[in-house]
Design an enzyme around this catalytic site. Structure first.
Site, PDB file in Angstrom:
ATOM      1  N   ASP A 150      35.848  33.423  51.420  1.00  0.00           N
ATOM      2  CA  ASP A 150      35.152  33.157  50.161  1.00  0.00           C
ATOM      3  C   ASP A 150      33.991  32.177  50.285  1.00  0.00           C
ATOM      4  OD1 ASP A 150      34.962  31.294  47.567  1.00  0.00           O
ATOM      5  OD2 ASP A 150      35.664  33.254  46.916  1.00  0.00           O
ATOM      6  N   VAL A 182      34.489  34.408  44.664  1.00  0.00           N
ATOM      7  CA  VAL A 182      34.034  35.654  45.297  1.00  0.00           C
ATOM      8  C   VAL A 182      35.234  36.544  45.588  1.00  0.00           C
ATOM      9  CG1 VAL A 182      32.816  36.682  47.242  1.00  0.00           C
ATOM     10  CG2 VAL A 182      31.987  34.540  46.265  1.00  0.00           C
ATOM     11  N   ASP A 183      36.304  35.961  46.105  1.00  0.00           N
ATOM     12  CA  ASP A 183      37.537  36.721  46.318  1.00  0.00           C
ATOM     13  C   ASP A 183      38.031  37.327  45.004  1.00  0.00           C
ATOM     14  OD1 ASP A 183      37.868  36.440  49.051  1.00  0.00           O
ATOM     15  OD2 ASP A 183      39.089  34.640  48.889  1.00  0.00           O
ATOM     16  N   PHE A 184      38.052  36.512  43.967  1.00  0.00           N
ATOM     17  CA  PHE A 184      38.590  36.935  42.678  1.00  0.00           C
ATOM     18  C   PHE A 184      37.786  38.101  42.108  1.00  0.00           C
ATOM     19  CE2 PHE A 184      39.153  36.421  38.016  1.00  0.00           C
ATOM     20  CZ  PHE A 184      40.538  36.467  37.958  1.00  0.00           C
ATOM     21  N   GLY A 187      38.224  41.274  44.127  1.00  0.00           N
ATOM     22  CA  GLY A 187      39.475  41.938  43.768  1.00  0.00           C
ATOM     23  C   GLY A 187      39.321  42.798  42.531  1.00  0.00           C
TER      24      GLY A 187
END
Length: 413
Positions: A150, A182-184, A187
């Protein structure tokens, strides 16, 4: 947990992903009712089980290995342990693929092809399969082989360039956001792409391959600020806590706490000048446009506003702003979030039974999709223990006790 009708009932998802972004995408599908089967390495499991600062305590000395990272992105899943480097493990995954609608993985580019578990290989078994690969930089290009996390993409994609204290102020410089945004977002993009692919399959009968990259999400997340650059060719400055639209929009330091103010329209600004008993500011040439209030003369204006707010309590400021219809919000520390009346009303904190937890339950963050009127997202299962459902799933696939014993002896499961 609930038995509410679900949007994705009957959809089976194989989740071969780890850590956060891709598991979050699989969880969203699970929240919407899909049967998500999480494949984990025997004895080790998802790397995310070891991330974060806190772990759920197990009852009777059980080690749950439910870190905050794992817990927030793996509910509504069943866990099976499989060693896909062994032929027997590959056989099980292929048999699962025959029954699946979706497969999500986030291995290095080309890694699963070595084991015959890439899209083309599984497509031959199940042409309706939707196969989604989530990587840092995508499947092609000069950086495709690089691993990515991230923070790297907040730096690369522009997020940090527009986040942080403005130049010329103490502590100025780029800043990473607290959560792994960014990960969130990746997803969510993963889940959105898969839902689109399911709609396409409903019309055509065809599965497809999806290439999702954290890099792509990180650039898109900069959104209207990046668009401003594309239009003007000039990079907007970091604004700290200042708003990116109209102004004034920033933190107000009250006598006993902090309020975030967004008086983003001319009418809101006019009402604020009246409330502050300084109506002459409305036509003051320093503040007579959004650009001046929000950017050019923002620091000077916020000094005036903070002088006014500093003589009043948060409760007084909030009541006054609410009365005249100026948007504002009380600043909350994390414990305070759960005391907000609207947060409580929306039931954003939900308690779910957890048979292996010391307390018998676990508190989770409710899905923001829980307010769908006919098929709301819901929590049906707590995050799974490592391999909790291995035998259950193998029985569903037709394996008998003798064969499962062989798998154990060969360290396949």
């Amino acid at each position: 947990m609930t038995t509410t009708p679900s949007a994705l009932e009957g959809i089976r998802v194989i989740d071969m992903s780890r850590v956060f972004a891709a598991p979050m995408g699989a969880q969203i599908l699970g929240d919407l009712g899909a049967d998500v089967i999480k494949i984990e390495r025997p004895g080790v499991g998802d790397d995310g089980r070891g991330y974060g600062f806190s772990w759920i305590k197990g009852k009777d000395g059980i080690e749950t290995r439910h870190s905050s990272f794992f817990t927030v992105s793996n509910r509504n899943k069943r866990s099976i342990t499989l060693n896909h480097s062994k032929p027997e493990g590959q056989e099980i995954i292929r048999r699962l693929a025959e029954t699946a609608d979706v497969l999500i993985e986030n291995y290095k580019v080309g890694d699963l092809k070595r084991f015959g578990l890439d899209y083309e290989s599984l497509k031959a078994i199940n042409p309706r399969l939707i196969y989604c690969s989530v990587t840092g930089f995508g499947q092609t290009g000069p950086m495709a082989a690089r691993p990515g996390y991230d923070g790297l993409f907040q730096a690369t994609g522009g997020m940090m360039a527009v986040t942080g204290i403005p130049e010329g102020q103490p502590g100025a410089g780029p800043l990473k956001t607290g959560p792994s945004l960014v990960d969130f977002v990746t997803g969510h993009n993963t889940a959105l792409a898969i839902l689109g692919a399911l709609m396409h399959r409903n019309r055509t009968g065809q599965g497809q391959y999806i290439d999702i990259a954290l890099l792509d999400s990180s650039v898109a997340m900069v959104s209207h600020i990046m668009q401003d650059y594309l239009i003007s060719g000039a990079a907007p400055p970091r604004l700290g806590n200042g708003g990116n639209g109209g102004g004034p929009a920033d933190l107000m330091q009250c006598r006993d706490g902090i309020v975030y103010l967004t008086a983003g329209t001319d009418e809101h600004w006019r009402r604020l000048t009246v409330l502050m008993e300084q109506p002459e500011l409305f036509t003051d040439p320093r503040f007579d446009s959004n650009l001046k209030r929000g950017k050019a003369n923002r620091a000077e204006l916020m000094g005036i506003i903070n002088h006014w707010a500093g003589q009043r309590t948060v409760a007084e400021i909030m009541a006054a702003l609410d009365e005249v219809g100026i948007p504002a919000a009380r600043y909350n520390e994390l414990p305070d979030v759960w005391e907000e009346p609207q947060v409580r009303h929306r039931k954003l904190r939900t308690t779910t039974p957890h048979p292996f937890a010391e307390t018998g339950s676990v508190d989770l963050i409710a899905s923001p999709l829980a307010q769908m009127s006919a098929s709301p997202a819901a929590i049906r299962r707590p995050p799974p223990m490592l391999g909790e459902h291995t035998r259950e799933i193998l029985v569903e696939l037709g394996y008998d006790e003798a064969r499962m014993a062989q798998f154990e002896e060969l360290e396949v499961i």
